[in-house]
Design a protein around this motif. Structure first.
Motif, PDB file in Angstrom:
ATOM      1  N   LEU A 171       0.933  -1.236   0.122  1.00  0.00           N
ATOM      2  CA  LEU A 171       0.087  -0.013  -0.057  1.00  0.00           C
ATOM      3  C   LEU A 171       0.753   1.359   0.021  1.00  0.00           C
ATOM      4  O   LEU A 171       0.646   2.223  -0.816  1.00  0.00           O
ATOM      5  N   ALA A 172       1.856   1.167   0.940  1.00  0.00           N
ATOM      6  CA  ALA A 172       2.800   2.275   0.953  1.00  0.00           C
ATOM      7  C   ALA A 172       3.505   2.500  -0.284  1.00  0.00           C
ATOM      8  O   ALA A 172       3.741   3.950  -0.798  1.00  0.00           O
ATOM      9  N   ALA A 173       3.802   1.484  -1.072  1.00  0.00           N
ATOM     10  CA  ALA A 173       4.616   1.606  -2.216  1.00  0.00           C
ATOM     11  C   ALA A 173       4.156   2.640  -3.395  1.00  0.00           C
ATOM     12  O   ALA A 173       4.917   3.171  -4.092  1.00  0.00           O
ATOM     13  N   ARG A 174       2.675   2.661  -3.388  1.00  0.00           N
ATOM     14  CA  ARG A 174       2.109   3.534  -4.208  1.00  0.00           C
ATOM     15  C   ARG A 174       1.682   5.078  -3.630  1.00  0.00           C
ATOM     16  O   ARG A 174       1.101   5.944  -4.155  1.00  0.00           O
ATOM     17  N   ALA A 175       2.379   5.374  -2.493  1.00  0.00           N
ATOM     18  CA  ALA A 175       2.244   6.655  -1.739  1.00  0.00           C
ATOM     19  C   ALA A 175       3.335   7.635  -1.985  1.00  0.00           C
ATOM     20  O   ALA A 175       4.452   7.286  -2.228  1.00  0.00           O
ATOM     21  N   ARG A 176       2.736   8.927  -1.998  1.00  0.00           N
ATOM     22  CA  ARG A 176       3.967  10.135  -1.915  1.00  0.00           C
ATOM     23  C   ARG A 176       4.481  10.250  -0.362  1.00  0.00           C
ATOM     24  O   ARG A 176       5.540  10.903  -0.133  1.00  0.00           O
ATOM     25  N   LEU A 177       3.517   9.855   0.452  1.00  0.00           N
ATOM     26  CA  LEU A 177       3.740  10.245   1.819  1.00  0.00           C
ATOM     27  C   LEU A 177       2.838   9.062   2.647  1.00  0.00           C
ATOM     28  O   LEU A 177       1.852   8.751   2.363  1.00  0.00           O
ATOM     29  N   VAL A 178       3.714   8.534   3.821  1.00  0.00           N
ATOM     30  CA  VAL A 178       3.195   7.750   4.780  1.00  0.00           C
ATOM     31  C   VAL A 178       2.957   8.401   5.938  1.00  0.00           C
ATOM     32  O   VAL A 178       4.071   8.772   6.671  1.00  0.00           O
ATOM     33  N   VAL A 179       1.612   8.332   6.613  1.00  0.00           N
ATOM     34  CA  VAL A 179       1.577   8.734   7.899  1.00  0.00           C
ATOM     35  C   VAL A 179       1.012   7.936   8.864  1.00  0.00           C
ATOM     36  O   VAL A 179      -0.023   7.216   8.691  1.00  0.00           O
ATOM     37  N   THR A 180       1.426   7.875  10.042  1.00  0.00           N
ATOM     38  CA  THR A 180       1.023   7.050  11.114  1.00  0.00           C
ATOM     39  C   THR A 180       0.375   7.524  12.267  1.00  0.00           C
ATOM     40  O   THR A 180       1.085   8.477  12.591  1.00  0.00           O
ATOM     41  N   VAL A 181      -0.393   6.960  12.959  1.00  0.00           N
ATOM     42  CA  VAL A 181      -1.121   7.648  13.986  1.00  0.00           C
ATOM     43  C   VAL A 181      -1.412   6.726  15.170  1.00  0.00           C
ATOM     44  O   VAL A 181      -1.934   5.591  14.573  1.00  0.00           O
ATOM     45  N   GLU A 182      -0.846   6.904  16.393  1.00  0.00           N
ATOM     46  CA  GLU A 182      -1.021   5.814  17.241  1.00  0.00           C
ATOM     47  C   GLU A 182      -1.237   6.628  18.530  1.00  0.00           C
ATOM     48  O   GLU A 182      -0.713   7.597  18.728  1.00  0.00           O
TER      49      GLU A 182
END
Length: 135
Positions: free
Chosen positions: A37-48
């Motif tokens: 999923l991340a490979a197709r993104a320009r930015l990865v944001v995680t929230v925890e």
């Protein structure tokens, strides 16, 4: 909780960015579907809900790097310092984990990642499920 992230991405979409939300059920090992999923993104944001230092977001960022993926990653979570005391809502506010805070920060980071392109890039906001959020 996860509902806050789903609400916050409305702000990101209103700003013109597309968003995909994933809710990994475990931290380690990172699910290969998250990497895909991340490979197709320009930015990865995680929230925890937990500590941001050494948390799920850091683990995902390390895994993406090891997979040779170079997109920027950003993590939202509880900072590694003494929190204010109070209700869960007070602590979330202090940590920048309210719905408006999450949405605003993703939009700001998206603008930095793609300053010369029109909004519309896929920006997955990944949310680690936390058992019981206290409210």
């Amino acid at each position: 909780g996860a509902a806050d992230v789903l609400e916050a991405v409305k702000t990101v979409r209103q700003a013109g960015y597309s968003v995909r939300v994933a809710d990994p059920r475990w931290v380690y090992p990172v699910d290969p579907a998250i990497v895909a999923l991340a490979a197709r993104a320009r930015l990865v944001v995680t929230v925890e809900d937990g500590a941001v230092n050494g948390g799920a977001g850091a683990r995902i960022a390390q895994t993406l790097s090891a997979a040779g993926l170079d997109m920027p990653t950003r993590q939202l979570g509880v900072p590694h310092n003494f929190p204010v005391h109070g209700k869960v809502s007070d602590i979330r506010s202090w940590a920048g984990l309210t719905v408006p805070d999450i949405g605003r920060r993703i939009v700001e980071w998206s603008a930095v990642v793609s300053p010369d392109s029109a909004p519309g890039a896929d920006l997955p906001a990944m949310r680690r499920a936390a058992g019981g959020d206290g409210g």
